[in-house]
Scaffold this active site. Structure first.
Site, mmCIF file in Angstrom:
data_model
loop_
_atom_site.group_PDB
_atom_site.id
_atom_site.type_symbol
_atom_site.label_atom_id
_atom_site.label_comp_id
_atom_site.label_asym_id
_atom_site.label_seq_id
_atom_site.Cartn_x
_atom_site.Cartn_y
_atom_site.Cartn_z
ATOM 1 N N CYS A 221 0.839 -1.198 0.000
ATOM 2 C CA CYS A 221 0.000 0.000 0.000
ATOM 3 C C CYS A 221 0.875 1.250 0.000
ATOM 4 O O CYS A 221 1.828 1.365 0.773
ATOM 5 C CB CYS A 221 -0.912 -0.006 1.224
ATOM 6 N N CYS A 224 0.201 2.982 3.675
ATOM 7 C CA CYS A 224 0.610 2.399 4.961
ATOM 8 C C CYS A 224 1.502 1.174 4.814
ATOM 9 O O CYS A 224 1.873 0.567 5.825
ATOM 10 C CB CYS A 224 -0.624 2.039 5.787
ATOM 11 N N CYS A 250 -5.908 -1.583 -0.430
ATOM 12 C CA CYS A 250 -5.233 -1.973 0.798
ATOM 13 C C CYS A 250 -6.177 -2.766 1.696
ATOM 14 O O CYS A 250 -7.345 -2.381 1.892
ATOM 15 C CB CYS A 250 -4.725 -0.730 1.529
ATOM 16 N N CYS A 253 -6.039 -0.056 5.260
ATOM 17 C CA CYS A 253 -6.614 1.301 5.238
ATOM 18 C C CYS A 253 -7.509 1.556 4.034
ATOM 19 O O CYS A 253 -8.093 2.638 3.909
ATOM 20 C CB CYS A 253 -5.501 2.345 5.286
ATOM 21 N N CYS A 276 6.804 -11.271 -15.643
ATOM 22 C CA CYS A 276 7.628 -11.848 -16.706
ATOM 23 C C CYS A 276 7.665 -10.985 -17.966
ATOM 24 O O CYS A 276 8.688 -10.926 -18.646
ATOM 25 C CB CYS A 276 7.161 -13.264 -17.034
ATOM 26 N N HIS A 303 3.434 -16.813 -20.695
ATOM 27 C CA HIS A 303 4.783 -16.574 -20.180
ATOM 28 C C HIS A 303 5.642 -16.080 -21.345
ATOM 29 O O HIS A 303 5.346 -16.381 -22.507
ATOM 30 C CB HIS A 303 5.388 -17.839 -19.569
ATOM 31 N N ASP A 320 15.892 -17.518 -19.450
ATOM 32 C CA ASP A 320 14.733 -16.991 -18.720
ATOM 33 C C ASP A 320 15.242 -16.094 -17.595
ATOM 34 O O ASP A 320 15.744 -16.581 -16.580
ATOM 35 C CB ASP A 320 13.888 -18.123 -18.144
#
Length: 607
Positions: A221, A224, A250, A253, A276, A303, A320
């Site tokens: 977040c 926070c 969040c 909050c 990726c 992917h 990769d």
């Protein structure tokens, strides 16, 4: 450091700093041209007036011969039969010399850009918007092929090079090459010499994964720093692109945090994070910036990764960056359990259907391919290829045609997976990998009544499954028998003749889990654990056991530890951590290579 010493002799011979600097840059430019265009015989002969004017220097001509050039009358030519790896080493030495003399190779590049030094001739490719089809898959292929043009920008490549600690990586690559040579000479390993080109790629790969780029599942977040959850996606437009934005809420909050999924590689050099798509996008640019012939590889099961052409072996190698893996193409179908159907690879001036490199059963794969008729796919690839290659030289076209023919022959061969192709996915949060079915899980199923022993032999790298004293199954490689693993590998110390499981180099923690489950109608009444381990200088090997859905509880390593209770499944999890930066300080199942007894035993009684 013989290369640097020979360059110092050239410097002494010329006796003029400005002349020496010009010679270095002109020679480096000539080397760039050869490496970028290995097919072009004309570029292999030195023609720069700056270089021709210093051929009277014996130190300079000796250096040319040392890095592979041959004298032919008044000309110096790099022969076609000479390995390009020599030029890669020479390139690294000259770049280091410039760096040490001028303080920064990149600042010097900008200073001399107006004189066209360090500017290999580049083809300005025109995009291909020529497929007459409404098929979304074919249009995706055309779009990805056009995207490869962006990586050829000299200005963008220079920006990418500025991010790379090139001199440091080059020195580490040289150390890696020499270490490989030493081990071969002393008989520690039976292998081939490692080319400098591949050694540098390995160093780049490790630096990119562990130092430069970071993986993002769900951002913390912004208000926070608490965990967030994705609630929706939006479209964002800025000065350089239009991209998708994930909106996270969040859990604490309820503030909203945005995660833009940038596509512009220039932006990714700054943000250095993503999944990726961003990883492969940015790594493709960095590889092109260092002169590697690079492919961006697209898989329709969600992917992407890269391929690099290896001039030594004359083949494309799988890379990769998310997984930090080189040349392990079967890890997706075998280790991750992906059902691949289409894998298409794109370079600056070519594209290829490489599905067959990444799969083991080609007939089974063909049954899954239903996005387009095979003949239509082949014709579309040929059409796009011909359009792009009309823009390159005749010599380049001939070179590409020969390379494609050789690759097609290689793609026809069905391979069996190796050790490093057996593990599940390691990038991304565990829950996310499990949801995608890419964690590479293996469960030891207890299908009959009796006492099961799952035995692992580190030296032999295999499991034996024994029921009431009778061997029922053998599983090759440690990875093939784990439920999940994260940042763990099997280390073989050839000098000490020892083998063990450890966390990967550069990682603060590694984790490995085994799972046992009784088949329907059966239940387990007892579990016994026995694992060998070693801890050094603060390293810790921690074990826990989880029965069914109960909370995990600590387990004792070393001597046998027995649990008497009823359960249908259990997970045995080991964490390797501590010991500072030295990953070798926490070792599991350590064993001499000559030993033949098991180092790990999981015993369960099913009734």
């Amino acid at each position: 450091m013989e290369d640097i010493a020979r360059l110092a002799l050239v410097e002494q011979s010329l006796r003029d700093v400005d002349s020496y600097s010009k010679v270095l840059y002109e020679l480096l430019n000539a080397i760039y041209e050869i490496l970028e265009n290995p097919h072009d015989d004309e570029l292999r002969t030195l023609k720069s007036e700056v270089l021709l004017n210093v051929l009277h220097s014996e130190a300079f001509t000796d250096y040319l011969k040392y890095i592979g050039f041959q004298q032919d009358g008044n000309n110096y030519t790099y022969p076609k039969e000479e390995a390009l790896g020599k030029l890669r080493v020479a390139q690294a030495a000259i770049e280091r010399k410039i760096y040490f003399c001028c303080g920064s190779l990149h600042r010097t590049q900008r200073r001399v850009r107006s004189s066209q030094l360090l500017q290999p001739k580049k083809v300005k490719f025109a995009p291909a918007n020529i497929l007459e089809t409404n098929n979304s898959f074919l249009l995706k292929i055309e779009n990805l092929f056009n995207n490869m043009i962006q990586y050829e920008s000299s200005e963008l490549q220079e920006l990418a090079r500025e991010q790379i600690p090139l001199v440091k990586l080059q020195l580490m690559a040289l150390d890696r090459v020499r270490d490989q040579q030493r081990k071969i000479k002393t008989g520690e390993i039976k292998d081939h010499d490692l080319s400098f080109e591949l050694a540098l790629l390995l160093e780049l790969l490790g630096w990119f994964k562990h130092r430069f780029f970071s993986w993002v599942d769900a951002p913390a977040c912004c208000a926070c720093a608490a965990p967030t959850v994705c609630t929706r996606t939006e479209i964002m437009t800025n000065d350089t692109e239009t991209c998708r934005v994930e909106i996270y809420k969040c859990k604490s909050c309820e503030a909203e945090t945005k995660l833009p999924r940038y596509n512009d590689p220039r932006t990714l050099l700054r943000t250095r994070k993503g999944r990726c798509g961003e990883w492969a996008n940015c790594f493709t640019l960095l590889c092109r910036a260092l002169g590697y012939d690079t492919r961006y590889v697209f898989d329709t099961t969600d992917h992407v990764w890269c391929e690099i052409f290896d001039n030594e072996s004359n083949q494309w190698l799988h890379v990769d960056p998310c997984e930090g893996q080189l040349d392990a193409p079967l890890m997706y179908c075998h280790g991750w359990g992906k059902k691949l159907s289409y894998v298409i690879a794109f370079s600056r001036d070519d594209l290829q259907d490489v599905t067959w490199r990444y799969t083991m059963d080609h007939k089974e794969v063909l049954q899954r391919r239903n996005l387009v008729e095979e003949a239509t796919l082949v014709q579309s690839i040929l059409t796009l290829r011909q359009h792009r290659q009309r823009q390159v030289s005749a010599a380049r076209r001939l070179y590409l045609a020969r390379r494609t023919l050789l690759e097609l022959v290689q793609l026809m061969v069905e391979r069996k997976p190796g050790e490093y192709e057996s593990r599940g996915r390691i990038s991304g949060a565990r829950e996310w990998r499990e949801q995608r079915g890419e964690a590479g899980k293996h469960t030891f199923h207890l299908a009959q009544k009796g006492t099961y022993d799952i035995l692992y032999y580190t030296a032999l790298d295999k499991y034996e499954v024994v029921l009431d004293g009778k061997e029922m199954q053998t599983i090759a490689t440690w990875e093939a028998g784990v439920y999940e693993s994260h940042e763990v590998f099997r280390k073989v110390e050839n000098d000490w003749q020892m083998a063990y499981l450890a966390r990967e180099e550069g990682e603060s923690e590694g984790e490995i889990t085994w799972r046992l489950a009784a088949e329907q109608g059966l239940m387990c009444t007892e579990l016994t654990l026995q694992m060998g381990f070693a801890e050094y200088e603060g390293g810790r090997v921690e074990c826990s056991v989880q029965f069914d859905d109960n909370p995990p509880e600590p387990a004792k390593l070393g001597d046998s530890c027995t649990y008497s209770r009823h359960f249908t499944s259990c997970r045995v999890r080991v964490r390797l951590r501590g010991g500072g930066a030295d990953w070798q300080n926490a070792q599991l199942a350590r064993q001499p290579m000559a030993a033949r007894q098991h180092t790990l035993r999981l015993r369960a009684t099913a009734i």
